[in-house]
Scaffold this active site. Sequence first.
Site, mmCIF file in Angstrom:
data_model
loop_
_atom_site.group_PDB
_atom_site.id
_atom_site.type_symbol
_atom_site.label_atom_id
_atom_site.label_comp_id
_atom_site.label_asym_id
_atom_site.label_seq_id
_atom_site.Cartn_x
_atom_site.Cartn_y
_atom_site.Cartn_z
ATOM 1 N N CYS A 106 65.813 4.375 -49.252
ATOM 2 C CA CYS A 106 66.466 5.370 -50.105
ATOM 3 C C CYS A 106 66.620 4.836 -51.533
ATOM 4 O O CYS A 106 67.182 3.752 -51.736
ATOM 5 C CB CYS A 106 67.831 5.748 -49.544
ATOM 6 S SG CYS A 106 68.681 7.004 -50.552
ATOM 7 N N GLY A 206 54.482 10.062 -48.032
ATOM 8 C CA GLY A 206 54.443 10.354 -49.455
ATOM 9 C C GLY A 206 53.341 11.332 -49.831
ATOM 10 O O GLY A 206 52.167 11.114 -49.543
#
Length: 313
Positions: A106, A206
Amino acid sequence: MNVHPLKIGGLTTPNNILLAPLAGYTNAVFRRMCARLGAGLTFTEMVSAKGLCYDNEKTKDLLFVTPDYDGVKACQLFGSDPEIMRRAAESVHLASFDLIDINMGCPMPKIYNNGEGSALMAKPELAAKIISACKKSGKNVSVKFRVGLEKGKIIAAEFAKVCEGAGADLITVHGRTRDKIYAGEVDCAAIAMAKSAVKIPVIANGGVFCKADADRLLNETGADGVCVARGAMFSPWIFAELCGNPKPDVKRLVLNQIDDTFELFGERFACVFMRKMCAFYIKGLSGAAALRTRLFACASVEELKETVSNIEF
């Protein structure tokens, strides 16, 4: 796309297409919907280990799983204290979960500045202690991290080895550095290096918004599967596309999601949450800006359903 079962420690998932943990989005209804569309594994929103240890009600609410969810139950934990992480992993709150994913990726300042999430990539010894501590729970453990903290300091391969050495059963590598947040190109070469460095399964994450994106990510990284994040927020039916299943009736899918969210979480939450989700779903449609205005003007679930019924997805 090579869709196949994925072995994670003592678990085997239906396929290698994963729904990423998304703070504020991957609630029980959304996870069940994505699993029914084809996702082989879905994760809860990231859950605070401290919150679980201190019996925080809001934290525990994030762990809710619908009774009819029959997939692998996976929870993502975050924290920086190995003992707290172990206690959370062993707690009664996670008794029904098959897999614990540790958040070491994160990038958000609130998490990073507290020494959690991607900040742990700068402390490999501590990261290893956290993984080993969670493994003591007897559960399968995965780790999600980034290719590095900043440009020019790519450490994906080295960190992958740390995770494997500490006992991780699987790793998911987000192909951006922490400083990029969610912008910029995905570094496929860095994910490929992580894949080459370890023997455990490696999932690439991603930039997956369609099948072509997933194919490219797999082809260029050699990863064992893909993890879909924001792509699922805009079109959860991406899982049907990636699995080779027929595209669902999107309007019916969204209306069912509204009904199920209302049934589980009540009028206020359902109205606010589903207005936000529908705003994602209409991206790219003709007149999307005007539709978005109408959506956010809805003051009830019934108004929202009426508005959605008039949208041509």
